[in-house]
Design a protein around this motif. Sequence first.
Motif, mmCIF file in Angstrom:
data_model
loop_
_atom_site.group_PDB
_atom_site.id
_atom_site.type_symbol
_atom_site.label_atom_id
_atom_site.label_comp_id
_atom_site.label_asym_id
_atom_site.label_seq_id
_atom_site.Cartn_x
_atom_site.Cartn_y
_atom_site.Cartn_z
ATOM 1 N N LYS A 162 40.903 46.314 27.911
ATOM 2 C CA LYS A 162 40.090 46.013 29.090
ATOM 3 C C LYS A 162 39.198 47.196 29.428
ATOM 4 C CE LYS A 162 40.380 44.550 33.923
ATOM 5 N NZ LYS A 162 41.272 44.167 35.053
ATOM 6 N N THR A 163 39.737 48.404 29.312
ATOM 7 C CA THR A 163 38.947 49.609 29.554
ATOM 8 C C THR A 163 37.798 49.703 28.564
ATOM 9 O OG1 THR A 163 40.893 50.795 30.398
ATOM 10 C CG2 THR A 163 39.015 52.128 29.682
ATOM 11 N N GLU A 211 44.669 37.322 28.359
ATOM 12 C CA GLU A 211 44.426 38.642 27.786
ATOM 13 C C GLU A 211 45.703 39.222 27.174
ATOM 14 O OE1 GLU A 211 41.571 39.765 27.274
ATOM 15 O OE2 GLU A 211 40.448 38.385 28.544
ATOM 16 N N SER A 266 35.015 39.690 28.052
ATOM 17 C CA SER A 266 36.427 39.328 27.967
ATOM 18 C C SER A 266 36.472 37.943 27.318
ATOM 19 C CB SER A 266 37.060 39.276 29.356
ATOM 20 O OG SER A 266 36.513 38.206 30.110
ATOM 21 N N GLU A 273 43.247 57.101 24.455
ATOM 22 C CA GLU A 273 44.345 56.253 24.915
ATOM 23 C C GLU A 273 45.447 56.131 23.862
ATOM 24 O OE1 GLU A 273 44.660 55.068 27.832
ATOM 25 O OE2 GLU A 273 42.678 54.940 28.744
ATOM 26 N N ALA A 319 51.276 45.092 27.237
ATOM 27 C CA ALA A 319 50.545 45.249 28.496
ATOM 28 C C ALA A 319 49.654 46.487 28.454
ATOM 29 C CB ALA A 319 51.526 45.333 29.658
ATOM 30 N N GLU A 320 50.158 47.572 27.872
ATOM 31 C CA GLU A 320 49.372 48.800 27.785
ATOM 32 C C GLU A 320 48.186 48.614 26.846
ATOM 33 O OE1 GLU A 320 48.157 52.776 28.380
ATOM 34 O OE2 GLU A 320 49.306 51.296 29.520
ATOM 35 N N TYR A 321 48.405 47.924 25.739
ATOM 36 C CA TYR A 321 47.312 47.643 24.802
ATOM 37 C C TYR A 321 46.240 46.794 25.481
ATOM 38 C CZ TYR A 321 44.857 45.973 20.647
ATOM 39 O OH TYR A 321 43.888 45.674 19.722
ATOM 40 N N ARG A 376 45.581 46.718 28.630
ATOM 41 C CA ARG A 376 44.875 47.587 29.575
ATOM 42 C C ARG A 376 43.827 48.438 28.862
ATOM 43 N NH1 ARG A 376 44.335 52.509 31.031
ATOM 44 N NH2 ARG A 376 45.780 53.248 29.435
ATOM 45 N N VAL A 377 44.198 48.981 27.702
ATOM 46 C CA VAL A 377 43.256 49.797 26.934
ATOM 47 C C VAL A 377 42.060 48.965 26.491
ATOM 48 C CG1 VAL A 377 42.920 51.117 24.802
ATOM 49 C CG2 VAL A 377 45.007 51.417 26.142
ATOM 50 N N GLU A 420 35.117 47.147 29.541
ATOM 51 C CA GLU A 420 34.375 47.529 30.750
ATOM 52 C C GLU A 420 33.403 48.662 30.474
ATOM 53 O OE1 GLU A 420 37.495 48.372 33.486
ATOM 54 O OE2 GLU A 420 37.743 46.272 34.109
ATOM 55 N N GLU A 472 44.619 36.873 33.109
ATOM 56 C CA GLU A 472 45.510 37.964 32.703
ATOM 57 C C GLU A 472 46.496 37.499 31.644
ATOM 58 O OE1 GLU A 472 48.834 41.024 34.653
ATOM 59 O OE2 GLU A 472 47.689 39.656 35.928
#
Length: 243
Positions: free
Chosen positions: A91-92, A198, A101, A71, A84-86, A88-89, A95, A195
Amino acid sequence: MAFATRFLSRSTRQVCTGQSVLRPEYGIPSRSFAKGAATAPAALKGDEMLKNIFLEVKKKFETAIGVLRKEKITIDPEDPAAVAEYARVMKTVREKADLFSESQRIKYTIETKTQDIPDARSYLLALKDIRVKRGIIDELGAEAMMSDALDKVEKELKKPLLRNDKKGMALLKAEFDKINQKLGIRKEDLPKYEEQLELKIAKAQLEELKKEVVEAMDTQKKREEFKDEEVPDVKSLDLRNFI
């Protein structure tokens, strides 16, 4: 780019994988290890149990690193898109590596810290202690409202409210529902609040990462061998090159 490559590798890897992703407050849930510890069979006690825990942690760590190697992360905490992208990463990572979280961690902390508390007042005090220790600010004044609600219920019951008192707890829940309504907090909005939390954490982690990287570059820039090297903009760095 040699300037960055030679000395940022260690610093960036520590911040990305150690201090931000797998640090204790954002890291591996102890629940997965603690659940069966008390009743573990003899074969799993002692060294064997520690070995299994180590292997599980190692697996989660390697999974997290695997995600981060693929990523693209831009170190720019002032850019909402980068934040936002960080998020998302991260969160990936959570998971795939089966990590908590922040909201799950808070919920787990509340469950474990309050499970043996018999009365409602001590429970509310425990919630306040957890909030303070986690640095969560009660901006809405909800705690004072909940305390007032408990006072009202206990006055009606004419006795301290115990958590196993179903009738009394139902009355308290009804009062709490009124508070939530007054504050505009709806159960269906909880995913939105999570959200937002996070994103706030992601921004803080990116700020910390930027600080660590800039400090590393400033320190190494003072060395004679790097005095003529141009210091790169942290936003131009690709962290995948340093993991």
